[in-house]
Design a protein around this motif. Structure first.
Motif: not given
Length: 82
Positions: A28-29, A31-32, A35-36, A53
């Motif tokens: 999850a981290v 992925t963030l 995507v950021a 991810s």
């Protein structure tokens, strides 16, 4: 005595569930973080970051395996008890 298993003892599958949760949150981290830059109009990360991810799905599968192991263990105990 209601049950021989203590409430604080580790049951079958608990380790897999914990490991799956950790892997899921790492994914999850990732992925963030991946995507950021896409949302902030900066240079995107390399492709392997998108692969990290996928750890979200892997962690979900590991935790699911732990749940099924716990269910199977509970069914075995119930069968032995009757």
């Amino acid at each position: 005595m209601r049950d021989k298993t203590q409430t604080n003892s580790a049951a079958a599958g608990d380790g897999l569930i914990r490991a799956g949760a950790i892997v899921f949150f790492v994914g999850a981290v990732a992925t963030l973080v991946t995507v950021a830059p896409l949302l902030l109009d900066t240079t995107p990360f390399p492709t392997y970051m998108f692969g990290l991810s996928m750890l979200m799905g892997v962690g979900f599968l590991i935790a699911g395996a732990g749940v099924f192991q716990s269910i199977a263990s509970g069914r075995r105990r119930a069968r032995e008890g009757s």
